[in-house]
Design a protein around this motif. Sequence first.
Motif, short mmCIF file in Angstrom:
data_model
loop_
_atom_site.label_atom_id
_atom_site.label_comp_id
_atom_site.label_asym_id
_atom_site.label_seq_id
_atom_site.Cartn_x
_atom_site.Cartn_y
_atom_site.Cartn_z
N ALA A 1 0.83 -1.21 0.00
CA ALA A 1 0.00 0.00 0.00
C ALA A 1 0.86 1.26 0.00
O ALA A 1 0.53 2.24 -0.69
CB ALA A 1 -0.92 -0.02 1.22
N SER A 2 1.99 1.25 0.74
CA SER A 2 2.75 2.50 0.78
C SER A 2 3.47 2.74 -0.55
O SER A 2 3.60 3.88 -0.98
CB SER A 2 3.68 2.56 2.00
OG SER A 2 4.70 1.63 1.86
N GLY B 1 -5.85 -5.83 -5.61
CA GLY B 1 -4.43 -5.75 -5.24
C GLY B 1 -3.94 -4.34 -5.50
O GLY B 1 -4.73 -3.42 -5.77
N PHE B 2 -2.62 -4.18 -5.46
CA PHE B 2 -2.04 -2.83 -5.63
C PHE B 2 -1.67 -2.63 -7.11
O PHE B 2 -0.49 -2.62 -7.46
CB PHE B 2 -0.82 -2.69 -4.73
CG PHE B 2 -1.11 -3.04 -3.29
CD1 PHE B 2 -1.92 -2.21 -2.51
CD2 PHE B 2 -0.60 -4.20 -2.72
CE1 PHE B 2 -2.20 -2.53 -1.19
CE2 PHE B 2 -0.87 -4.52 -1.40
CZ PHE B 2 -1.68 -3.69 -0.63
N TYR B 3 -2.68 -2.51 -7.94
CA TYR B 3 -2.44 -2.45 -9.39
C TYR B 3 -2.38 -1.00 -9.89
O TYR B 3 -3.27 -0.20 -9.59
CB TYR B 3 -3.54 -3.19 -10.14
CG TYR B 3 -3.64 -4.65 -9.76
CD1 TYR B 3 -2.70 -5.57 -10.23
CD2 TYR B 3 -4.65 -5.11 -8.92
CE1 TYR B 3 -2.77 -6.91 -9.88
CE2 TYR B 3 -4.73 -6.45 -8.57
CZ TYR B 3 -3.79 -7.34 -9.04
OH TYR B 3 -3.86 -8.66 -8.69
N ILE B 4 -1.35 -0.71 -10.65
CA ILE B 4 -1.22 0.62 -11.25
C ILE B 4 -0.96 0.44 -12.74
O ILE B 4 -0.15 -0.40 -13.15
CB ILE B 4 -0.04 1.40 -10.60
CG1 ILE B 4 -0.33 1.63 -9.11
CG2 ILE B 4 0.19 2.74 -11.31
CD1 ILE B 4 0.73 2.42 -8.36
N LYS B 5 -1.65 1.23 -13.55
CA LYS B 5 -1.47 1.11 -15.01
C LYS B 5 -0.08 1.57 -15.42
O LYS B 5 0.47 2.49 -14.81
CB LYS B 5 -2.51 1.98 -15.72
CG LYS B 5 -3.92 1.44 -15.60
CD LYS B 5 -4.87 2.26 -16.43
CE LYS B 5 -6.28 1.72 -16.27
NZ LYS B 5 -7.29 2.62 -16.82
N PRO B 6 0.49 0.95 -16.45
CA PRO B 6 1.81 1.43 -16.94
C PRO B 6 1.68 2.88 -17.38
O PRO B 6 0.87 3.20 -18.26
CB PRO B 6 2.11 0.49 -18.11
CG PRO B 6 0.82 -0.14 -18.48
CD PRO B 6 -0.05 -0.13 -17.27
#
Length: 515
Positions: free
Chosen positions: A364-365, A394-399
Motif C-alpha cells: 500500500a505505501s 491488489g495494488f495495481y497501477i497502469k503502466p
Amino acid sequence: MIPVFKNEPFTDFSVPENKKKMLEAIEKLEKELGKEIPLIIGGKEVYKEEKLKSINPSNKDEVVCVFQKATSEDAQKALDSAWKAFEEWRFFPPEERANILLKAAEIARKRKFELSATMVMEVGKNWAEADADVAETIDYFEFYGREMLRYAEKQPLTPFPGEINEYFYIPLGVGVVIPPWNFPLAILSGMSSAAIVTGNCIILKPSSDSPLTGYRLVEIMKEAGLPDGVLNFLTGPGSSVGDYLVGHPKTRFIAFTGSKEVGCHIYELAAKVQEGQIWLKRVIAEMGGKDSIVVDDECILDDAVQGVLASAFGYQGQKCSACSRAIVHEKVYDEFVSKLKEKIEKIKIGPAKENHFMGPVINASAEKKILEYIEIGKKEGKLLTGGEKAEGNGFYIKPTTFYDVDPKARISQEEIFGPVLAIIKAKNFDHGIEIANNTIYGLTGSVYTLNREKIYKAKKLFHCGNLYINRKCTGALVDVHPFGGFNMSGTDSKAGGRDYLLLFLQGKSISEKIR
Ligand code: NAD
C-alpha cells in the motif's frame, strides 16, 4: 572435478508439463497460506508473542505467512550464536564450504517451481520473473562456490631471499545481511551465500514484504548441511532490529541492498565507532537507480521501443535496473512516442498467479508513493498512457508514461520504483548521453544506435555500472554481467562478479625467516 560454471537455463512455460508443474506449485502453496514461520537463532526455532503478516500484493485479503517480530534481545542472541559458530566455521576447509553451496544449488533446482510460486504469491512476480529469480539464486550458489575455491588457491607473491612468504584470505567475522523484497530470493541468497562461503557467519534480516521467500533459503541451507549458528534468521522492522544490529560494536560487516535513503542511513550509523568496538565496519551497500535508455536516430526503432517497454514495465518497474527515462533523439522522437504508446496499450495487468505481463506493486505505501509521483508527473510532463490505478483487489497501477519531460524534472531525477516512465527529448546523441549522466545515480543504462562511433562514445562517457548496447537494461546474468552501480547507486561492488567474494574477506600476509 567441478564442471565450469554455466548459467541456469530459464523455464519454458509454453511447454505443457512446465505450465502444469507451476500451476500445481501455486495450488499447493495456496493450501498452506497463512502458515507461521519462526526466527532461527543458533539453529533453534524461536516464536514471539508479537507477530507480523506478509500479504499477497495481488490480493490484499490473502495472508501469505505469519512471521515473528524480533526484538533487540533476539538480535543480541543471534549475534552471540553467530560469533560462537564462527569459531568453527572459519576453519572449515573452503572445499567443504563450497560444497554446501553446490548442494544448495541442487536443492533449489529440485524445488524450482515451489520457489517460483512463493514469489508469485508473496511479491507479485509473474512466472518468468519468478523463475529468473530462482535461476539467479542457483547461479549465485554455483558461482560463489567455485569462486571460493579460486580464492583458496595459493596466492602468487614475489620470492624474497631468506624468507618463506605466504598470502591468503581469511573471513571477516559476523555480519548482517539486509536484502530488499524485489529480488527476494536471488539478492538475499547471493549476499548470504557470498558471506557464508567465505567463512563468515551472518544474521539475515529479510524484508518484511518477503519473509517467506527469505525463509526458503534457511530451509535450503539446512538441507544442504550448513551448521547451526552460521545463518541466523531474524524478521522484524528494519528500523528497530536493523538499527540495533548495524550499530552494534560486535557487527563486523553489513551487506545491504535497498534504497538510497536506508543505505545512506546504514552507512552513517555503521561509520560511528561504538564503545568496545575494535574495527571499522565494512559496508557493502547496493542502492537505487534512475536508469536511462538513450535512443539515437540511427537505430532499429522497433528494437528500442521493445527494449524500453520491457525495461520500464517488466515486474512493474520494480527493478533497480528498470528504465525510468527514455531519452530520444528529436529526429525519431514522435515516431518513438507513438509506437511505444501503441505497445503499452496492449499490456495486460492482473494477479501474478494468472501470469500477466504486469502484476501489482508491492504494498500500500509503494502504491501511494507511486500515485503521488504520477500526480507530480501530470504537472511536469504530458500524460501518454496510464496515470491511475488499475482494477483489482491488489495494488495495481497502469503502466504510466509521460512525454516532453524536462531532464531536471522530479520524475526525471528521483527513483519512483514503479511503472512510471519519463520520455525526454534530446537534440542529438551527445546531448542524450549528457542527460543520461545528469542524476545522482549510476546503475544501469542502455543505448540504441547502429553507429560505431557513437557506441564507442557511450562506452567512454555513459557513467553507469552496467551499460548495455542495443538491448534492454534489465536482466543481468551472474558472471556474464557483474552487477552494481556508481555514485549514489552504491559502494561500487559487483554482485555475481569475480571481485565480489573479496568484499567478505581480508588478506593475511605471513613471512618466515629461513634459519
Ligand atoms: P528499502 O531500503 O526500503 O529496504 C531494504 C532493506 O532494508 C529491507 O530489508 C528493510 O527491512 C531494511 N531496512 C529498512 N530500514 C532499515 C534500518 N534502519 N536498518 C537496517 N535495515 C533497514 O528498500 P526496498 O524497498 O526493500 O527495495 C527497493 C530498493 O532497493 C530500491 O531503491 C532499489 O533500487 C534498490 N535495489 C538496488 C539493487 C542494486 O543492486 N543496486 C538491487 C535491488 C534493489
